[in-house]
Design a protein around this motif. Structure first.
Motif, PDB file in Angstrom:
ATOM      1  N   MET A 106     -20.289 134.791 -56.082  1.00 25.45           N
ATOM      2  CA  MET A 106     -19.707 133.712 -56.973  1.00 25.45           C
ATOM      3  C   MET A 106     -19.111 134.340 -58.395  1.00 25.45           C
ATOM      4  N   LYS A 107     -18.105 133.542 -58.770  1.00 22.23           N
ATOM      5  CA  LYS A 107     -17.530 134.347 -60.085  1.00 22.23           C
ATOM      6  C   LYS A 107     -18.374 134.019 -61.404  1.00 22.23           C
ATOM      7  N   ILE A 108     -18.235 134.942 -62.242  1.00 26.07           N
ATOM      8  CA  ILE A 108     -18.768 134.586 -63.555  1.00 26.07           C
ATOM      9  C   ILE A 108     -17.543 134.877 -64.282  1.00 26.07           C
ATOM     10  N   SER A 109     -17.264 133.552 -65.071  1.00 28.93           N
ATOM     11  CA  SER A 109     -16.137 133.598 -66.184  1.00 28.93           C
ATOM     12  C   SER A 109     -16.600 133.569 -67.662  1.00 28.93           C
ATOM     13  N   TYR A 143     -26.176 137.760 -77.474  1.00 25.08           N
ATOM     14  CA  TYR A 143     -26.331 136.515 -77.287  1.00 25.08           C
ATOM     15  C   TYR A 143     -25.663 135.800 -75.934  1.00 25.08           C
ATOM     16  N   PRO A 144     -26.088 136.317 -74.940  1.00 26.45           N
ATOM     17  CA  PRO A 144     -25.543 135.690 -73.550  1.00 26.45           C
ATOM     18  C   PRO A 144     -26.360 134.520 -73.159  1.00 26.45           C
ATOM     19  N   ILE A 145     -25.396 133.389 -72.799  1.00 16.36           N
ATOM     20  CA  ILE A 145     -25.659 132.148 -72.367  1.00 16.36           C
ATOM     21  C   ILE A 145     -25.047 131.851 -71.268  1.00 16.36           C
ATOM     22  N   VAL A 146     -25.731 131.620 -70.074  1.00 21.94           N
ATOM     23  CA  VAL A 146     -25.117 131.436 -68.701  1.00 21.94           C
ATOM     24  C   VAL A 146     -25.480 130.184 -68.161  1.00 21.94           C
ATOM     25  N   ALA A 190     -19.368 123.478 -59.119  1.00 25.35           N
ATOM     26  CA  ALA A 190     -18.903 123.963 -57.756  1.00 25.35           C
ATOM     27  C   ALA A 190     -19.806 125.325 -57.437  1.00 25.35           C
ATOM     28  N   GLY A 191     -20.927 125.573 -58.353  1.00 25.75           N
ATOM     29  CA  GLY A 191     -21.693 126.542 -57.991  1.00 25.75           C
ATOM     30  C   GLY A 191     -21.420 127.923 -58.858  1.00 25.75           C
ATOM     31  N   ASP A 192     -20.156 127.833 -59.476  1.00 30.86           N
ATOM     32  CA  ASP A 192     -19.708 128.939 -60.236  1.00 30.86           C
ATOM     33  C   ASP A 192     -20.769 129.218 -61.601  1.00 30.86           C
ATOM     34  N   LEU A 193     -20.717 130.600 -62.095  1.00 31.68           N
ATOM     35  CA  LEU A 193     -21.424 130.628 -63.594  1.00 31.68           C
ATOM     36  C   LEU A 193     -20.589 130.883 -64.425  1.00 31.68           C
ATOM     37  N   TRP A 194     -20.778 130.398 -65.541  1.00 34.50           N
ATOM     38  CA  TRP A 194     -20.003 130.431 -66.810  1.00 34.50           C
ATOM     39  C   TRP A 194     -20.831 131.124 -67.763  1.00 34.50           C
ATOM     40  N   LEU A 195     -20.138 132.198 -68.513  1.00 32.91           N
ATOM     41  CA  LEU A 195     -20.892 132.758 -69.595  1.00 32.91           C
ATOM     42  C   LEU A 195     -20.218 132.646 -71.084  1.00 32.91           C
ATOM     43  N   ILE A 196     -20.806 132.544 -71.995  1.00 34.51           N
ATOM     44  CA  ILE A 196     -20.495 132.576 -73.349  1.00 34.51           C
ATOM     45  C   ILE A 196     -21.331 133.566 -74.106  1.00 34.51           C
TER      46      ILE A 196
END
Length: 408
Positions: free
Chosen positions: A1-4, A164-167, A172-178
């Motif tokens: 899965m992608k991490i955006s 400070y990673p928040i994931v 869709a099951g993709d993960l997003w990171l700010i």
């Protein structure tokens, strides 16, 4: 899965109403308090992190422990997998390529872990990233805590330093990171938009933060928009129209590292979509209006497509700690928080309420809980991650798990 990674959004710089009892509402019904660990490191506390997820029939909790036989100024990162049916718990640490539990330096409020499970069941953990290069771990097998191995080298921008990673996982099951920029929260709406919340400060480590802001991003078009639907270019600034949902109060300034009120800390984002597709965007955040004043809890609300934010103070009776949880199931809004004295509470407002009620979670009373996270299950129950820094001894605390039902 992608991490955006969408940290470019925040790249540039980094009424008092006492809650009233509802006239009609269902009773808040906490479940039994579950002890996940009584070996947690005393540094296991933060406001920004995302240490809780639910996927595959399990609850997943990330936390820090004192290394066995090691220095109390260091920690190992543990992942607990709790079966939602049986209650059985399995644990594993994040590991180096050699298979040993990795060791990190304590840095309370800064080096905490965030966790998310992708749509294929793989466990992803980001940890110990306060002005540091990537510390990223991924499980070797779906829904497993046995081998969560360092995969930092697979991520881009290896030379940059992050904090400070928040994931979180989308539909869709993709993960997003700010990451970095006083990031607060991520949420997703059914149209595919990613909703982003953050704060601003004069210095990277300022205690006082200001002008809480909101954007949404549509991955299919690569376009960022403000609450009123106007497309904007990134990086944005505080002067970007309709970006800020909590403007500067009278006398509020960008001060030095220590920060002086008026100022804010901690915020969480909740969305509600009605049958017509209207998205209600809500922010809950802590605000200190004056020197020595209580850390209030405020809420700011708007509908997507509207440029006006409605503000209210929902709690100001006692000092709160630097952590909030915010959920909304369409009928009932809940803001979970802790008081300085060491207890967990929930503010609630339902469709039949005349105001906000404030209820202590009796199951947590006496546990000296100071930080929490909350997520909303599809059945309407809230799931809480609760941590007490030093309720075992001066260097050791506890991590608890609690469900809270009783929505209308």
């Amino acid at each position: 899965m992608k991490i955006s990674t969408i940290a470019t959004v925040v790249a540039t710089v980094v009424a008092t109403v006492v809650a009233t009892a509802a006239t009609m509402r269902a009773a808040i019904t906490p479940g039994s308090l579950v002890t996940i660990s009584q070996a947690a490191d005393s540094s296991n506390a933060a406001a920004w992190w995302s240490p809780l997820d639910e996927a595959g029939g399990y609850s997943w909790l990330a936390y820090l422990v004192n290394p066995s036989g090691g220095s109390v100024s260091n920690n190992n990162v543990m992942i607990a997998r709790r079966d939602t049916s049986s209650g059985g718990i399995l644990r594993g640490c994040v590991k180096s390529a050699s298979g040993a539990c990795d060791v990190f330096a304590d840095n309370i409020g800064h080096n905490q872990p965030s966790i998310a499970i992708d749509g294929d069941g793989y466990v992803h953990v980001f940890t110990s990233m306060h002005h540091a290069t990537w510390n990223y771990y991924r499980s070797q097998d779906p829904y497993s805590v046995a081998e969560i191995i360092d995969a930092s080298s697979e991520l881009p921008d290896q030379s940059l330093l992050y904090t400070y990673p928040i994931v979180k996982r989308d539909a869709a099951g993709d993960l997003w990171l700010i990451i970095r920029g006083y990031n607060d929260d991520l949420q997703f709406s059914s149209d595919g938009d990613v909703h982003i919340q953050w704060e601003w400060a004069k210095y990277p480590a300022s205690a006082g933060r200001h002008e809480s802001s909101y954007l949404r991003y549509r991955p299919s078009t690569g376009v960022f928009k403000t609450i009123d639907g106007v497309a904007v270019s990134v990086p944005v600034t505080q002067s970007t129209a309709n970006l800020v949902f909590q403007p500067l109060a009278t006398g509020e300034i960008y001060g030095d590292d220590s920060g002086l009120p008026p100022m804010m800390q901690s915020a969480k984002l909740a969305l509600y979509e009605n049958s017509a597709g209207t998205v209600l965007v809500q922010h809950a955040f802590r605000f200190q209006a004056e020197v020595g004043g209580t850390w209030q809890i405020r809420r700011s609300v708007s509908h997507r497509g509207n440029s006006v934010w409605t503000q209210e103070t929902v709690f100001s009776a006692d000092n709160t700690t630097a952590a909030l949880g915010f959920t909304h199931d369409g009928t009932t809004a809940r803001i979970h928080f802790c008081k300085k004295q060491g207890s967990a509470w929930v503010l609630e407002r339902s469709a039949s309420s005349t105001g906000w009620s404030s209820t202590e979670l009796a199951a947590v009373k006496g546990q000296q809980v100071q930080r929490l996270q909350a997520i909303l299950r599809s059945d309407g129950d809230d799931v809480l991650y609760l941590t007490a820094a030093t309720n075992v001894n001066s260097t050791t605390g506890s991590v608890y798990f609690l469900t809270v039902g009783g929505r209308e």
